[in-house]
Write a protein that holds these residues in place. Structure first.
Motif: not given
Length: 456
Positions: A350-356
């Protein structure tokens, strides 16, 4: 990377065929076992040897100090891991922890070790570990090839439970046999060996591992979003984290209850503390390896697991016995392990890759925010109430969190998550299908527990 092959053509475990990753993994096992061994050992020393009155407060304050750095230092850790070479951060963290443990050993051998020195030492070790663990997770792409990243991450996360189990098993036994001085010597040795192992490993540069263009793009994306902003854009995930944060107020108390229960109810020694700590660790380890096979939507399953955990923690309050308590801790640990697998996998989807990178840093801080409070609260209550009553309070406290988790609707994940994915990586291929598919998914690798993560 150095690879090892077999005549049968079968690929051996990653830690054997990739020497760099295997060496760093061994360093991780040593550091995590050392910090857990120190926490369990000193907590037992306070209850059994050092404090005559106010044992609950002394033990609770110690556990609060042990968990504080992971929460307080989260922004500093995130910036340091992004700014400095990962090998340098890992080596410095392990070396600093080894130096602190060695200084405590010298002080303890000299005699007259004050309580303040033990508290200061655990604060130093926990601070070093707060840098070591997220840095190691972030540096995985610098140690393995792209096709091995998932296996490396799963291997690295699953061994955290194993290292914690070994450390918890030894802590109280070493204190009974050699005191805090012997405990500190063991911890110092483990940390210094870990620092030496990391020195021998050559890390690939981040640009080489990810590609200079991708690394620059990720850095820019991270710079545009604050840690608070990441959670603000993920309301469904935020609600899940709040449920588990509330649950952690009661689950974390088990590390305060175990030595108090052993001393006051069972009237046993360090061997029983080791048995109980090991039971919790074994259960967590089993849950980590079996969690992906447990069916059900994560939110519904999580609610049932929190309820089962509450029943397991309540049983020692009604039925006395070391093996009763040990069996209940195996069940509670299994619930924790399964929850960790299913919900970390859900967050990965669910979490965007850039935000992980930022998300997992803030996740650790949010989930750990109640650790110091829980340790102090149950420590104070332990001086006024029986350990059996504390077990019942733990169980009752988990039920509202279970109900709140059960009431979450999986469809709430879809709208904001889709927008965030598009904003974070407009040209990247979709990682998952709908949010409904994500919430039905299971973990591809075992992971550290979500509910009681952060040892440690």
């Amino acid at each position: 990377m150095t690879a090892v092959t077999t005549d049968e053509g079968r690929r051996p475990p990653l830690v054997l065929r990739n020497r760099a990753f295997g060496t760093v993994w061994l360093a991780q096992v040593l550091t995590q076992a050392a910090v857990r061994m120190f926490q369990v050992g000193v907590s037992w020393w306070l209850v059994a040897y050092a404090v005559a009155g106010g044992r609950g407060l002394a033990s609770g304050l110690f556990m609060a100090v042990s968990t504080l750095p992971a929460v307080a230092l989260a922004p500093v850790v995130a910036r340091s891991v992004a700014r400095f070479a990962h090998r340098s951060v890992l080596r410095a963290a392990a070396g600093a922890a080894g130096t602190a443990a060695a200084a405590l050993a010298v002080w303890a051998y000299a005699g007259g070790l004050p309580l303040a020195a033990a508290y200061a030492a655990t604060l130093a070790l926990a601070a070093c570990q707060a840098f070591f663990d997220p840095c190691l997770t972030t540096s995985v792409p610098e140690l393995v090839d792209d096709e091995d990243i998932e296996a490396a991450t799963g291997f690295e996360l699953s061994t955290q439970s194993l290292a914690s189990l070994g450390g918890a098993l030894l802590g109280a036994l070493i204190v009974d046999a050699a005191g805090v001085a012997g405990l500190a010597v063991g911890c110092a040795s483990a940390y210094l060996v870990a620092a030496a192992l990391i020195t021998t490993v050559r890390f690939r540069t981040q640009a080489a591992a990810l590609g200079a263009e991708d690394a620059a793009g990720e850095g820019e994306a991270e710079g545009q979003r604050s840690l608070r902003g990441i959670l603000a854009g993920l309301p469904f995930v935020r609600r899940i984290l709040l449920c588990f944060t509330a649950a952690n107020l009661f689950t974390t108390a088990v590390f305060v209850v175990i030595p108090l229960y052993t001393k006051s109810v069972l009237a046993d020694g360090g061997s029983t503390v080791a048995l109980l700590e090991a039971s919790l660790g074994v259960g967590t380890l089993i849950g980590s390896f079996t969690g992906a096979r447990v069916p059900g939507r994560p939110t519904t399953l999580g609610a049932w697991l929190l309820t089962l955990m509450g029943l397991a923690l309540a049983a020692p309050g009604l039925f006395t016995g070391r093996f009763v308590f040990a069996g209940c801790l195996v069940v509670a640990g299994w619930c924790v392990g399964v929850i960790g697998v299913r919900f970390v996998a859900l967050f990965q989807r669910l979490v965007p890759t850039a935000d992980k990178p930022g998300f997992f840093a803030v996740m650790q801080a949010v989930l750990g925010a109640t650790f110091p409070l829980a340790s102090l609260l149950f420590g104070l209550l332990g001086d006024r109430l029986s350990p059996q009553t504390l077990c019942l309070i733990q169980a009752a406290g988990l039920l509202p969190a279970a109900c709140a988790l059960a009431l979450l609707r999986d469809d709430d994940a879809e709208p904001d998550t889709g927008r965030q994915d598009d904003a974070a990586a407009p040209d990247a291929p979709a990682r998952t299908g709908s949010a409904d598919e994500a919430t039905r998914g299971v973990a591809s690798h075992p992971s550290e527990p979500v509910v009681t993560g952060g040892e440690r």
